[in-house]
Write a protein that holds these residues in place. Structure first.
Motif, PDB file in Angstrom:
ATOM      1  N   PRO A 296       0.841  -1.287  -0.033  1.00 40.40           N
ATOM      2  CA  PRO A 296       0.040  -0.078   0.041  1.00 40.40           C
ATOM      3  C   PRO A 296       0.820   1.253   0.088  1.00 40.40           C
ATOM      4  CG  PRO A 296      -0.831  -1.506   1.623  1.00 40.40           C
ATOM      5  CD  PRO A 296       0.656  -2.032   1.021  1.00 40.40           C
ATOM      6  N   TRP A 297       0.386   2.102  -0.522  1.00 36.90           N
ATOM      7  CA  TRP A 297       1.098   3.724  -0.612  1.00 36.90           C
ATOM      8  C   TRP A 297       0.001   4.711  -0.594  1.00 36.90           C
ATOM      9  CZ3 TRP A 297       5.709   3.920   0.843  1.00 36.90           C
ATOM     10  CH2 TRP A 297       6.311   5.203   0.720  1.00 36.90           C
ATOM     11  N   LEU A 298      -0.562   5.376  -1.362  1.00 42.60           N
ATOM     12  CA  LEU A 298      -1.978   6.083  -1.265  1.00 42.60           C
ATOM     13  C   LEU A 298      -3.056   5.305  -1.137  1.00 42.60           C
ATOM     14  CD1 LEU A 298      -1.230   8.988  -4.021  1.00 42.60           C
ATOM     15  CD2 LEU A 298      -0.766   9.100  -1.453  1.00 42.60           C
ATOM     16  N   ALA A 299      -3.242   3.975  -1.473  1.00 42.06           N
ATOM     17  CA  ALA A 299      -4.171   3.124  -1.255  1.00 42.06           C
ATOM     18  C   ALA A 299      -3.693   2.295  -0.128  1.00 42.06           C
ATOM     19  CB  ALA A 299      -4.334   2.229  -2.383  1.00 42.06           C
ATOM     20  N   THR A 300      -4.741   2.331   1.008  1.00 41.38           N
ATOM     21  CA  THR A 300      -4.413   1.636   2.208  1.00 41.38           C
ATOM     22  C   THR A 300      -4.468   0.049   1.835  1.00 41.38           C
ATOM     23  OG1 THR A 300      -6.508   1.965   3.034  1.00 41.38           O
ATOM     24  CG2 THR A 300      -4.952   3.399   3.749  1.00 41.38           C
ATOM     25  N   HIS A 301      -5.752  -0.293   1.019  1.00 40.95           N
ATOM     26  CA  HIS A 301      -5.962  -1.521   0.771  1.00 40.95           C
ATOM     27  C   HIS A 301      -6.719  -1.724  -0.490  1.00 40.95           C
ATOM     28  CE1 HIS A 301      -9.293  -0.458   3.411  1.00 40.95           C
ATOM     29  NE2 HIS A 301      -9.878  -1.091   2.779  1.00 40.95           N
ATOM     30  N   TRP A 302      -6.752  -2.898  -1.094  1.00 38.71           N
ATOM     31  CA  TRP A 302      -7.636  -3.164  -2.275  1.00 38.71           C
ATOM     32  C   TRP A 302      -8.257  -4.397  -2.295  1.00 38.71           C
ATOM     33  CZ3 TRP A 302      -2.444  -1.892  -2.254  1.00 38.71           C
ATOM     34  CH2 TRP A 302      -1.608  -2.806  -2.290  1.00 38.71           C
ATOM     35  N   ARG A 303      -9.208  -4.557  -2.978  1.00 40.43           N
ATOM     36  CA  ARG A 303      -9.849  -5.899  -3.048  1.00 40.43           C
ATOM     37  C   ARG A 303     -10.374  -6.069  -4.648  1.00 40.43           C
ATOM     38  NH1 ARG A 303     -13.910  -2.609  -0.734  1.00 40.43           N
ATOM     39  NH2 ARG A 303     -16.006  -2.731  -1.796  1.00 40.43           N
ATOM     40  N   VAL A 304     -10.310  -7.413  -5.189  1.00 41.70           N
ATOM     41  CA  VAL A 304     -10.821  -7.569  -6.476  1.00 41.70           C
ATOM     42  C   VAL A 304     -12.057  -8.461  -6.461  1.00 41.70           C
ATOM     43  CG1 VAL A 304     -10.136  -8.634  -8.620  1.00 41.70           C
ATOM     44  CG2 VAL A 304      -8.214  -7.765  -7.058  1.00 41.70           C
ATOM     45  N   GLU A 305     -13.035  -8.149  -7.438  1.00 44.60           N
ATOM     46  CA  GLU A 305     -14.246  -8.533  -7.144  1.00 44.60           C
ATOM     47  C   GLU A 305     -14.952  -8.949  -8.663  1.00 44.60           C
ATOM     48  OE1 GLU A 305     -16.038  -5.574  -3.644  1.00 44.60           O
ATOM     49  OE2 GLU A 305     -16.423  -5.051  -5.650  1.00 44.60           O
TER      50      GLU A 305
END
Length: 481
Positions: free
Chosen positions: A52-61
């Motif tokens: 993570p950098w500017l995004a703290t986390h992500w998910r794929v759907e």
């Protein structure tokens, strides 16, 4: 290990310019400065994994078609505005715009990856990217698409640890942006100097005029040298020769393999005018540092007899003449390299006619336009394995550096890779793709040169990024690199 705080820290590298952050470029000099001024949604850690950098986390759907990124809420741009997901969405759209130019023939490359994608901010902290087909390699692109403050466009305002102060030919000065979300950077003033000559860069370091010198002479090795230290790291840069598979004798895989067998890679790598022993041989399209490079697959062995046999089978027992094109720079050793290869090929009955081009951008466009004869000297620089396959080897995409190679097996593997999220499964599929390309030999596989940096007193404790870039910044964990 960290760098102590200092009023001024000076870096010398082959070039130093303030470049548009959304022009696709794999030139480390440019990316190092861009990374100082701008932040991206994700970055690679020291092992090449995305963090993570500017995004703290992500998910794929939705079976890999929809990516949801949650952004930090404590990020401030250099003009005082707060980061929103609208800035991230606008930055992606700008980078993918048909109006965005490229560098060395990269025009339209990013746009080709996300053609038809929907990019939207659902609120101030959530960014959505929806693609037309599964795209498991989206992070490979996002790591090099910085986020800018979009309400101020066309001014390019970043949120990085430094902001631009001044620029003149051969010199860029940045000032610390202390409100940076990761913490104040260690240098209040970060100076970048351009010096194309490697020995002069080293001399500046030895004279105490700079603190860190990039790409210092390859004959130095790691360890201490009086008042400075040399760091050496394996790189993801691959020095290769592209084969013309549209027409001519290299459409025959036997001839392509013959060229690979005819080359004595050990002699080439050890040549002081080429790599001075500071490089790793290539077994395929990726360096040993890339994801998906099989550890048990060796480079083509030097075997002149095998090369002659393959040439004879292909109908060239009496000899073969090939037209070679090469740039004068990038790779900078291209001329002695091509001359050494021509000598070795002559031993198996192949005559290599060499043509040198001194205008490097024009040469890149010549290669992109498939106007180089039979063989073109090139360097393959993306740290992303996925980009190497798509831009150079996928016959459906026909990317900028694709030269007519076609493999249904490879294309099917690339489909699987794009649809796969699991890291170990992706690694296994990438290794299979590598093996296919190794056996089809669409390139002359040469070497991955080591990267070198010379560190002065202030740079003690500094380490390069996975991509070999220079960052003099704070890390979220409290360290600097």
């Amino acid at each position: 290990m960290t760098i102590a705080s200092t009023p001024v820290f000076t870096v010398v590298q082959p070039s130093a310019v303030l470049a548009d952050p959304h022009i696709l470029s794999d030139i480390r000099d440019r990316r190092s400065i861009i990374d100082s001024i701008y932040d991206s949604l994700v970055r690679r850690d020291d092992h090449g994994q995305f963090i993570p950098w500017l995004a703290t986390h992500w998910r794929v759907e939705n079976k890999g078609l929809r990516w949801c990124f949650t952004l930090r809420t404590d990020v401030i741009f250099h003009n005082g505005s707060a980061l929103t997901a609208q800035d991230a969405a606008g930055s992606l759209r700008r980078a993918l715009s048909a109006d965005m130019p490229g560098e060395l023939g990269t025009e339209g490359v990013l746009r080709g990856y996300l053609e038809g994608a929907k990019i939207a901010a659902t609120d101030d902290s959530v960014l959505i990217v929806e693609t037309l087909s599964p795209f498991g390699d989206l992070l490979d692109l996002l790591v090099d698409i910085p986020v800018v403050e979009t309400s101020s466009l066309p001014k390019l305002i970043g949120s990085g640890p430094y902001r631009a102060n001044s620029q003149q030919p051969g010199k860029v000065v940045l000032q610390a942006f202390n409100p940076h979300w990761a913490g104040p950077p260690p240098a209040q003033s970060l100076v970048w100097l351009a010096e194309p000559d490697a020995k002069r860069r080293l001399a500046l370091l030895q004279q105490g005029k700079v603190d860190l010198a990039v790409d210092t002479p390859a004959h130095y090795v790691t360890g201490s040298h009086d008042n400075f230290q040399i760091l050496k790291r394996k790189s993801t840069l691959c020095v290769i020769f592209l084969f013309n598979l549209f027409s001519g004798p290299l459409q025959d895989v036997r001839i392509r393999k013959a060229l690979n067998y005819a080359i004595n890679l050990t002699d080439i790598i050890n040549d002081p005018a080429i790599a001075a022993g500071q490089a790793a041989p290539l077994a395929g399209p990726l360096s040993p540092r890339h994801a998906g490079t099989p550890a048990d697959l060796c480079a083509y062995a030097y075997n002149q007899q095998k090369a002659r046999e393959l040439l004879a089978e292909a109908g060239y027992a009496q000899g073969l003449t090939l037209e070679f094109s090469l740039p004068a720079t990038f790779p900078d050793e291209s001329i002695p390299l091509a001359e050494r290869i021509a000598q070795q090929l002559k031993d198996v009955g192949i005559t290599a006619n060499l043509t040198v081009y001194h205008d490097r951008p024009a040469y890149a466009h010549r290669v992109r336009d498939k106007q180089f004869g039979d063989v073109a000297c090139f360097d393959s620089s993306p740290a992303s394995a996925w980009r190497v396959y798509i831009e150079k080897l996928d016959s459906r995409r026909q990317g900028p550096w694709w030269q007519g190679y076609h493999s249904e097996t490879l294309n099917a593997l690339l489909n699987e890779i794009a649809a796969t999220q699991h890291a170990e499964q992706r690694q296994a599929l990438l290794a299979q793709a590598f093996t296919v390309v190794h056996h089809d030999a669409p390139w002359l596989f040469l070497y991955a040169p080591d990267n070198h940096w010379t560190l002065g007193e202030k740079a003690k404790g500094w380490q390069p990024t996975f991509e070999g870039r220079v960052r003099i910044i704070a890390n979220p964990d409290g360290g600097t690199h």
